[in-house]
Design a protein around this motif. Structure first.
Motif, PDB file in Angstrom:
ATOM      1  N   ALA A  19       0.644  -1.299   0.227  1.00 25.96           N
ATOM      2  CA  ALA A  19       0.150  -0.051   0.026  1.00 25.96           C
ATOM      3  C   ALA A  19       0.742   1.318   0.173  1.00 25.96           C
ATOM      4  CB  ALA A  19      -0.746  -0.559   1.042  1.00 25.96           C
ATOM      5  N   ALA A  20       1.520   0.771   0.791  1.00 24.79           N
ATOM      6  CA  ALA A  20       3.154   2.277   1.196  1.00 24.79           C
ATOM      7  C   ALA A  20       3.346   2.682  -0.720  1.00 24.79           C
ATOM      8  CB  ALA A  20       3.996   1.799   1.900  1.00 24.79           C
ATOM      9  N   ILE A  21       3.698   1.055  -1.524  1.00 28.61           N
ATOM     10  CA  ILE A  21       4.434   1.807  -2.894  1.00 28.61           C
ATOM     11  C   ILE A  21       3.167   2.308  -3.464  1.00 28.61           C
ATOM     12  CG2 ILE A  21       5.322   0.353  -4.855  1.00 28.61           C
ATOM     13  CD1 ILE A  21       6.978  -1.244  -2.738  1.00 28.61           C
ATOM     14  N   ALA A  22       2.242   1.983  -3.246  1.00 28.07           N
ATOM     15  CA  ALA A  22       1.082   2.662  -4.418  1.00 28.07           C
ATOM     16  C   ALA A  22       1.407   3.720  -3.930  1.00 28.07           C
ATOM     17  CB  ALA A  22      -0.166   1.632  -3.557  1.00 28.07           C
ATOM     18  N   ALA A  23       0.551   4.131  -2.596  1.00 32.11           N
ATOM     19  CA  ALA A  23       0.370   5.780  -2.771  1.00 32.11           C
ATOM     20  C   ALA A  23       1.855   6.458  -3.077  1.00 32.11           C
ATOM     21  CB  ALA A  23       0.455   6.019  -1.303  1.00 32.11           C
TER      22      ALA A  23
ATOM     23  N   ARG B 258      13.282  12.513  -7.371  1.00 37.73           N
ATOM     24  CA  ARG B 258      14.414  11.375  -6.792  1.00 37.73           C
ATOM     25  C   ARG B 258      14.234  10.748  -5.621  1.00 37.73           C
ATOM     26  NH1 ARG B 258      17.254  15.287  -9.930  1.00 37.73           N
ATOM     27  NH2 ARG B 258      18.136  16.294  -7.809  1.00 37.73           N
ATOM     28  N   SER B 259      14.377  11.822  -5.097  1.00 32.40           N
ATOM     29  CA  SER B 259      13.487  11.698  -3.644  1.00 32.40           C
ATOM     30  C   SER B 259      12.317  10.049  -3.124  1.00 32.40           C
ATOM     31  CB  SER B 259      13.363  12.517  -2.359  1.00 32.40           C
ATOM     32  OG  SER B 259      13.054  11.754  -1.254  1.00 32.40           O
TER      33      SER B 259
ATOM     34  N   ARG C  30      13.104   6.553  -2.271  1.00 32.41           N
ATOM     35  CA  ARG C  30      11.256   6.109  -0.970  1.00 32.41           C
ATOM     36  C   ARG C  30      11.076   4.660  -1.447  1.00 32.41           C
ATOM     37  NH1 ARG C  30      11.521   3.529   3.153  1.00 32.41           N
ATOM     38  NH2 ARG C  30       9.024   4.016   4.481  1.00 32.41           N
ATOM     39  N   ILE C  31      11.135   4.742  -3.023  1.00 31.54           N
ATOM     40  CA  ILE C  31       9.998   3.592  -3.238  1.00 31.54           C
ATOM     41  C   ILE C  31      11.138   2.207  -3.633  1.00 31.54           C
ATOM     42  CG2 ILE C  31       9.222   3.072  -5.968  1.00 31.54           C
ATOM     43  CD1 ILE C  31       7.421   5.569  -6.037  1.00 31.54           C
TER      44      ILE C  31
ATOM     45  N   LEU D  92      11.143   0.422  -0.221  1.00 28.55           N
ATOM     46  CA  LEU D  92       9.742  -0.156   0.076  1.00 28.55           C
ATOM     47  C   LEU D  92       9.630  -1.457  -0.984  1.00 28.55           C
ATOM     48  CD1 LEU D  92       7.480   2.989   0.713  1.00 28.55           C
ATOM     49  CD2 LEU D  92       7.828   0.930   2.337  1.00 28.55           C
ATOM     50  N   GLU D  93      10.422  -1.448  -2.069  1.00 28.30           N
ATOM     51  CA  GLU D  93      10.047  -2.143  -3.333  1.00 28.30           C
ATOM     52  C   GLU D  93      11.680  -3.863  -2.477  1.00 28.30           C
ATOM     53  OE1 GLU D  93       8.822  -0.550  -6.952  1.00 28.30           O
ATOM     54  OE2 GLU D  93      10.662  -0.615  -6.929  1.00 28.30           O
ATOM     55  N   ALA D  94      12.389  -3.127  -2.357  1.00 27.61           N
ATOM     56  CA  ALA D  94      13.350  -4.061  -1.916  1.00 27.61           C
ATOM     57  C   ALA D  94      12.645  -4.935  -0.445  1.00 27.61           C
ATOM     58  CB  ALA D  94      14.161  -3.056  -1.426  1.00 27.61           C
ATOM     59  N   THR D  95      12.090  -4.018   0.840  1.00 23.42           N
ATOM     60  CA  THR D  95      11.950  -4.714   1.341  1.00 23.42           C
ATOM     61  C   THR D  95      10.430  -5.736   1.285  1.00 23.42           C
ATOM     62  OG1 THR D  95      12.596  -2.386   2.831  1.00 23.42           O
ATOM     63  CG2 THR D  95      10.919  -4.426   3.821  1.00 23.42           C
TER      64      THR D  95
END
Length: 244
Positions: free
Chosen positions: A35-39, A138-139, A143-144, A147-150
Motif C-alpha cells: 500500500a505504501a508503494i502504491a501511494a 528522485r527522493s 523511497r519506492i 520499500l520494494e526491496a523490503t
C-alpha cells in the motif's frame, strides 16, 4: 463414512497447516509496503506531471534565449560590417546613412540585451523550480526502491514459510486415507474449514453449539463415524474435549 478416530484427529493438524497457509498467503498479499508503494507511486506520477510542465517552461525559455542570442549575433555582425564600411567611406552621404543605421542597430541591440536579461532571469527561475521538483522525484523514487526491496525480502521470507508449510501438508496428507482427505477438501471448499475440533459441544469452525437432535446424533455415533457440523459442514473431530 467411517475413518479411524486417530486419522480423524490428524485432520486437525492438517487444518492447522491449511489455516497457516491461508494466513501466510494473506500476509504476502497484504504487506504494508504494498500500500505504501502504491501511494508513493501515485504521488510520483502526479509529480511527474508537474515535472513535464516545468520542463516545458525551461525548454521554452531556452528556446527564447537562443533566438535572442542569435538576433544579437546578427546585430553585432551588422554593426561590425557597417563600422568597417563607415571607417572606409569617403562619401559624406554614405557616412551619414551608415551612422544612422549604426544608431538604429545600437538601439536594437540594447532592446535585445534587455529582453535577453529578462529571459535569462525567467530561465533561472524555471530551472530552479524544475530542479526542486526533480529532486523530489528522485527522493520519491529512492523511497519506492527501498520499500520494494523490503517488500521483496518479506515476500522471500514468506515464500520460504509457505514452502515449509506445503512440505508439512504433503507429509500429513500422505498419512491420511484418500477418501478422508477428499471429504476434508470438499468441506474446506464449501466453508473454508475442512475439519474442526468439537469442544464442549461447540464446533471450532463456526462456533455453533450443538443442541437437541444434532447433539444426540453426535453422542450416539460410533467413534469411527465421520460427522459434519450441521451449520458449516466442517468434519467434527471428537476428542475428550468434546464434552460428550
Amino acid at each position: 463414512m467411517k475413518a479411524n478416530p486417530a486419522a480423524q484427529r490428524s485432520l486437525l493438524d492438517l487444518q492447522t497447516v491449511d489455516t497457516n497457509v491461508t494466513r501466510v498467503a494473506h500476509r504476502k498479499g497484504h504487506l504494508p509496503e504494498i500500500a505504501a508503494i502504491a501511494a508513493l507511486v501515485a504521488d510520483r506520477d502526479a509529480l511527474r506531471g508537474r515535472l513535464a510542465t516545468e520542463l516545458g517552461a525551461v525548454e521554452d525559455a531556452r528556446t527564447d534565449l537562443a533566438r535572442i542570442e542569435s538576433d544579437v549575433a546578427v546585430v553585432d555582425s551588422r554593426i561590425a560590417r557597417d563600422t568597417e564600411r563607415l571607417n572606409g567611406s569617403s562619401s559624406a552621404k554614405d557616412a551619414s546613412a551608415l551612422e544612422s543605421e549604426l544608431l538604429s542597430l545600437a538601439r536594437r541591440k540594447e532592446n535585445l540585451e534587455d529582453a535577453e536579461l529578462e529571459v535569462m532571469e525567467r530561465l533561472e527561475a524555471a530551472e530552479a523550480v524544475y530542479g526542486e521538483t526533480a529532486a523530489s522525484d528522485r527522493s520519491l523514487s529512492e523511497r519506492i526502491a527501498e520499500l520494494e526491496a523490503t517488500r521483496d525480502a518479506s515476500r522471500a521470507d514468506l515464500d520460504q514459510e509457505l514452502a515449509a508449510l506445503e512440505a508439512s501438508r504433503s507429509s500429513l496428507v500422505s498419512t491420511i486415507d484418500d477418501a478422508l482427505v477428499t471429504a476434508y477438501e470438499r468441506s474446506r471448499a464449501r466453508s473454508g474449514f475442512g475439519a474442526a475440533l468439537l469442544r464442549a459441544g461447540t464446533c471450532g469452525a463456526c462456533t455453533m453449539t450443538l443442541t437437541g437432535n444434532d447433539l444426540a446424533t453426535v453422542r450416539s455415533a460410533p467413534a469411527d463415524d465421520v460427522l459434519s457440523c450441521p451449520e458449516c459442514g466442517a468434519i467434527l473431530v471428537r476428542t475428550e474435549e468434546s464434552g460428550l
